[in-house]
Design a protein around this motif. Structure first.
Motif, PDB file in Angstrom:
ATOM      1  N   ALA A 272     128.531 -33.169 100.309  1.00  0.00           N
ATOM      2  CA  ALA A 272     127.266 -32.862  99.634  1.00  0.00           C
ATOM      3  C   ALA A 272     127.574 -32.618  98.159  1.00  0.00           C
ATOM      4  CB  ALA A 272     126.593 -31.651 100.255  1.00  0.00           C
ATOM      5  N   GLY A 273     127.982 -33.682  97.474  1.00  0.00           N
ATOM      6  CA  GLY A 273     128.451 -33.532  96.108  1.00  0.00           C
ATOM      7  C   GLY A 273     129.851 -32.942  96.137  1.00  0.00           C
ATOM      8  N   PRO A 274     130.241 -32.188  95.108  1.00  0.00           N
ATOM      9  CA  PRO A 274     131.578 -31.587  95.100  1.00  0.00           C
ATOM     10  C   PRO A 274     131.752 -30.511  96.178  1.00  0.00           C
ATOM     11  CG  PRO A 274     130.650 -31.672  92.896  1.00  0.00           C
ATOM     12  CD  PRO A 274     129.541 -31.995  93.843  1.00  0.00           C
ATOM     13  N   LEU A 275     130.651 -30.097  96.795  1.00  0.00           N
ATOM     14  CA  LEU A 275     130.705 -29.140  97.894  1.00  0.00           C
ATOM     15  C   LEU A 275     130.622 -29.875  99.219  1.00  0.00           C
ATOM     16  CD1 LEU A 275     128.145 -26.522  96.530  1.00  0.00           C
ATOM     17  CD2 LEU A 275     130.629 -26.304  96.554  1.00  0.00           C
ATOM     18  N   ALA A 276     130.634 -29.123 100.306  1.00  0.00           N
ATOM     19  CA  ALA A 276     130.402 -29.682 101.633  1.00  0.00           C
ATOM     20  C   ALA A 276     129.333 -28.842 102.309  1.00  0.00           C
ATOM     21  CB  ALA A 276     131.692 -29.676 102.456  1.00  0.00           C
ATOM     22  N   ARG A 277     128.482 -29.492 103.076  1.00  0.00           N
ATOM     23  CA  ARG A 277     127.448 -28.779 103.828  1.00  0.00           C
ATOM     24  C   ARG A 277     127.981 -28.520 105.230  1.00  0.00           C
ATOM     25  NH1 ARG A 277     121.636 -28.244 104.130  1.00  0.00           N
ATOM     26  NH2 ARG A 277     121.287 -29.444 102.229  1.00  0.00           N
ATOM     27  N   TYR A 278     127.828 -27.297 105.679  1.00  0.00           N
ATOM     28  CA  TYR A 278     128.303 -26.928 107.012  1.00  0.00           C
ATOM     29  C   TYR A 278     127.234 -27.238 108.060  1.00  0.00           C
ATOM     30  CZ  TYR A 278     130.213 -24.299 110.912  1.00  0.00           C
ATOM     31  OH  TYR A 278     130.713 -23.947 112.145  1.00  0.00           O
ATOM     32  N   GLY A 279     127.664 -27.747 109.208  1.00  0.00           N
ATOM     33  CA  GLY A 279     126.750 -27.985 110.318  1.00  0.00           C
ATOM     34  C   GLY A 279     126.099 -29.343 110.232  1.00  0.00           C
ATOM     35  N   LEU A 280     124.790 -29.386 110.327  1.00  0.00           N
ATOM     36  CA  LEU A 280     124.075 -30.654 110.297  1.00  0.00           C
ATOM     37  C   LEU A 280     124.122 -31.271 108.907  1.00  0.00           C
ATOM     38  CD1 LEU A 280     120.883 -29.663 112.339  1.00  0.00           C
ATOM     39  CD2 LEU A 280     122.887 -30.923 113.161  1.00  0.00           C
ATOM     40  N   ALA A 281     124.130 -32.588 108.866  1.00  0.00           N
ATOM     41  CA  ALA A 281     124.102 -33.287 107.579  1.00  0.00           C
ATOM     42  C   ALA A 281     122.800 -32.967 106.860  1.00  0.00           C
ATOM     43  CB  ALA A 281     124.239 -34.790 107.795  1.00  0.00           C
ATOM     44  N   GLY A 282     122.838 -33.005 105.550  1.00  0.00           N
ATOM     45  CA  GLY A 282     121.658 -32.729 104.751  1.00  0.00           C
ATOM     46  C   GLY A 282     120.730 -33.933 104.688  1.00  0.00           C
ATOM     47  N   PRO A 283     119.704 -33.869 103.849  1.00  0.00           N
ATOM     48  CA  PRO A 283     118.756 -34.970 103.727  1.00  0.00           C
ATOM     49  C   PRO A 283     119.429 -36.243 103.219  1.00  0.00           C
ATOM     50  CG  PRO A 283     118.415 -33.345 101.988  1.00  0.00           C
ATOM     51  CD  PRO A 283     119.384 -32.742 102.953  1.00  0.00           C
ATOM     52  N   ALA A 284     118.847 -37.372 103.571  1.00  0.00           N
ATOM     53  CA  ALA A 284     119.408 -38.668 103.173  1.00  0.00           C
ATOM     54  C   ALA A 284     119.588 -38.729 101.663  1.00  0.00           C
ATOM     55  CB  ALA A 284     118.490 -39.800 103.644  1.00  0.00           C
ATOM     56  N   GLY A 285     120.744 -39.205 101.241  1.00  0.00           N
ATOM     57  CA  GLY A 285     121.011 -39.356  99.816  1.00  0.00           C
ATOM     58  C   GLY A 285     121.430 -38.088  99.110  1.00  0.00           C
ATOM     59  N   GLU A 286     121.569 -36.984  99.843  1.00  0.00           N
ATOM     60  CA  GLU A 286     121.913 -35.709  99.199  1.00  0.00           C
ATOM     61  C   GLU A 286     123.242 -35.806  98.449  1.00  0.00           C
ATOM     62  OE1 GLU A 286     122.400 -31.000 100.343  1.00  0.00           O
ATOM     63  OE2 GLU A 286     123.140 -32.493 101.771  1.00  0.00           O
ATOM     64  N   HIS A 287     124.262 -36.376  99.099  1.00  0.00           N
ATOM     65  CA  HIS A 287     125.572 -36.445  98.461  1.00  0.00           C
ATOM     66  C   HIS A 287     125.504 -37.224  97.151  1.00  0.00           C
ATOM     67  CE1 HIS A 287     129.846 -36.824  97.837  1.00  0.00           C
ATOM     68  NE2 HIS A 287     129.732 -38.138  97.827  1.00  0.00           N
ATOM     69  N   ALA A 288     124.857 -38.390  97.183  1.00  0.00           N
ATOM     70  CA  ALA A 288     124.773 -39.226  95.983  1.00  0.00           C
ATOM     71  C   ALA A 288     124.025 -38.503  94.860  1.00  0.00           C
ATOM     72  CB  ALA A 288     124.080 -40.544  96.306  1.00  0.00           C
ATOM     73  N   ARG A 289     122.937 -37.817  95.204  1.00  0.00           N
ATOM     74  CA  ARG A 289     122.163 -37.112  94.167  1.00  0.00           C
ATOM     75  C   ARG A 289     122.965 -35.968  93.571  1.00  0.00           C
ATOM     76  NH1 ARG A 289     118.052 -37.907  97.982  1.00  0.00           N
ATOM     77  NH2 ARG A 289     118.264 -35.771  98.768  1.00  0.00           N
ATOM     78  N   ARG A 290     123.651 -35.211  94.430  1.00  0.00           N
ATOM     79  CA  ARG A 290     124.415 -34.072  93.920  1.00  0.00           C
ATOM     80  C   ARG A 290     125.604 -34.539  93.080  1.00  0.00           C
ATOM     81  NH1 ARG A 290     123.224 -29.100  96.561  1.00  0.00           N
ATOM     82  NH2 ARG A 290     125.324 -28.351  96.201  1.00  0.00           N
ATOM     83  N   MET A 291     126.249 -35.633  93.492  1.00  0.00           N
ATOM     84  CA  MET A 291     127.353 -36.174  92.697  1.00  0.00           C
ATOM     85  C   MET A 291     126.846 -36.673  91.347  1.00  0.00           C
ATOM     86  SD  MET A 291     130.300 -35.749  94.119  1.00  0.00           S
ATOM     87  CE  MET A 291     131.318 -36.800  93.092  1.00  0.00           C
ATOM     88  N   ALA A 292     125.679 -37.327  91.350  1.00  0.00           N
ATOM     89  CA  ALA A 292     125.117 -37.843  90.093  1.00  0.00           C
ATOM     90  C   ALA A 292     124.791 -36.699  89.142  1.00  0.00           C
ATOM     91  CB  ALA A 292     123.870 -38.677  90.386  1.00  0.00           C
ATOM     92  N   ALA A 293     124.223 -35.615  89.677  1.00  0.00           N
ATOM     93  CA  ALA A 293     123.895 -34.460  88.829  1.00  0.00           C
ATOM     94  C   ALA A 293     125.166 -33.821  88.282  1.00  0.00           C
ATOM     95  CB  ALA A 293     123.085 -33.445  89.633  1.00  0.00           C
ATOM     96  N   TRP A 294     126.187 -33.744  89.105  1.00  0.00           N
ATOM     97  CA  TRP A 294     127.464 -33.152  88.696  1.00  0.00           C
ATOM     98  C   TRP A 294     128.118 -33.997  87.605  1.00  0.00           C
ATOM     99  CZ3 TRP A 294     132.672 -34.767  90.159  1.00  0.00           C
ATOM    100  CH2 TRP A 294     133.661 -33.823  89.831  1.00  0.00           C
ATOM    101  N   ARG A 295     128.130 -35.320  87.796  1.00  0.00           N
ATOM    102  CA  ARG A 295     128.725 -36.200  86.784  1.00  0.00           C
ATOM    103  C   ARG A 295     127.956 -36.133  85.471  1.00  0.00           C
ATOM    104  NH1 ARG A 295     129.255 -40.490  91.216  1.00  0.00           N
ATOM    105  NH2 ARG A 295     131.387 -40.272  91.945  1.00  0.00           N
ATOM    106  N   ALA A 296     126.626 -36.046  85.566  1.00  0.00           N
ATOM    107  CA  ALA A 296     125.814 -35.941  84.349  1.00  0.00           C
ATOM    108  C   ALA A 296     126.136 -34.654  83.598  1.00  0.00           C
ATOM    109  CB  ALA A 296     124.334 -35.995  84.706  1.00  0.00           C
ATOM    110  N   ALA A 297     126.361 -33.569  84.341  1.00  0.00           N
ATOM    111  CA  ALA A 297     126.701 -32.297  83.701  1.00  0.00           C
ATOM    112  C   ALA A 297     128.073 -32.359  83.033  1.00  0.00           C
ATOM    113  CB  ALA A 297     126.669 -31.168  84.741  1.00  0.00           C
ATOM    114  N   LEU A 298     128.996 -33.119  83.635  1.00  0.00           N
ATOM    115  CA  LEU A 298     130.337 -33.250  83.060  1.00  0.00           C
ATOM    116  C   LEU A 298     130.363 -34.165  81.847  1.00  0.00           C
ATOM    117  CD1 LEU A 298     132.620 -33.690  86.220  1.00  0.00           C
ATOM    118  CD2 LEU A 298     132.369 -31.654  84.812  1.00  0.00           C
ATOM    119  N   GLY A 299     129.465 -35.145  81.834  1.00  0.00           N
ATOM    120  CA  GLY A 299     129.515 -36.179  80.809  1.00  0.00           C
ATOM    121  C   GLY A 299     130.246 -37.402  81.338  1.00  0.00           C
ATOM    122  N   ARG A 300     130.056 -38.538  80.689  1.00  0.00           N
ATOM    123  CA  ARG A 300     130.637 -39.788  81.182  1.00  0.00           C
ATOM    124  C   ARG A 300     132.153 -39.688  81.346  1.00  0.00           C
ATOM    125  NH1 ARG A 300     129.447 -44.986  82.036  1.00  0.00           N
ATOM    126  NH2 ARG A 300     131.012 -46.565  81.567  1.00  0.00           N
TER     127      ARG A 300
END
Length: 199
Positions: free
Chosen positions: A111-139
């Motif tokens: 789930a991005g740089p973290l992991a979600r425990y138990g059931l998987a999160g909503p569809a696309g959660e990992h991609a969205r969280r990674m995109a937000a994290w990369r945007a915060a870091l810069g290219r």
């Protein structure tokens, strides 16, 4: 390392977050207390349990993770039933680390740089969280410590993916890490030994 992922709007209201890295914990605490960012999130560092007064402070703040981390310390391992119970009450995220138990790793979902425990999160959660994290870091992070933190995050995600035989995730994270640090020995060793990439 994961503070932008922890504090993003993708993290559901009232989530519990178990961190591993001290800098992540201190940065989130600072932003919660000085900028009033996501005060609804409950945070505990599972590697702080041996620090004098830490568990007592969690309990005094009525942190729902207090009992869990105390049991984790006493059992010298993750209290799976306690984690299962907490994950039924609220979203539970865990910061990846090299010292996570296999029984715990098998219950995690990227789930991005973290992991979600138990059931998987909503569809696309990992991609969205990674995109937000990369945007915060810069290219391409210009500051050395930020780059090191980003490489470490990619390494931990790649290691998790290799353990779980997630070939696409492993390749993606190894590629991202090696783009930032082409000569990193840990990443190169992991790429050479990762079971799903050797098949």
């Amino acid at each position: 390392m994961s503070r932008s992922s922890i504090l993003s709007s993708e993290t559901p209201t009232g989530s519990a977050v178990l961190t591993s890295y001290y800098k992540t914990t201190f940065n989130v605490w600072a932003l919660q207390s000085t900028a009033d960012l996501r005060p609804d999130l409950r945070l505990a560092n599972r590697n702080f349990v041996s620090l004098p007064g830490y568990l007592e402070t969690l309990a005094a703040c009525r942190n729902p993770l207090a009992g869990l981390v105390r049991t984790w310390r006493d059992q010298r391992g993750p209290p799976i039933r306690h984690l299962d119970h907490l994950a039924r009450e609220r979203s539970l995220f865990i910061e990846l680390d090299v010292n996570l138990d296999r029984a715990l790793t098998e219950r995690l979902h990227a789930a991005g740089p973290l992991a979600r425990y138990g059931l998987a999160g909503p569809a696309g959660e990992h991609a969205r969280r990674m995109a937000a994290w990369r945007a915060a870091l810069g290219r391409r992070p210009w500051e050395r410590e930020t780059t090191r933190s980003a490489v470490w995050a990619h390494y931990l995600l790649a290691r998790f993916a290799c353990q779980r035989s997630l070939a696409t995730l492993a390749a993606e994270q190894l590629g991202a890490g090696l783009t930032l640090a082409p000569h990193d020995r840990r990443l190169r060793r992991l790429r050479a030994s990762c079971p799903p990439l050797r098949r």
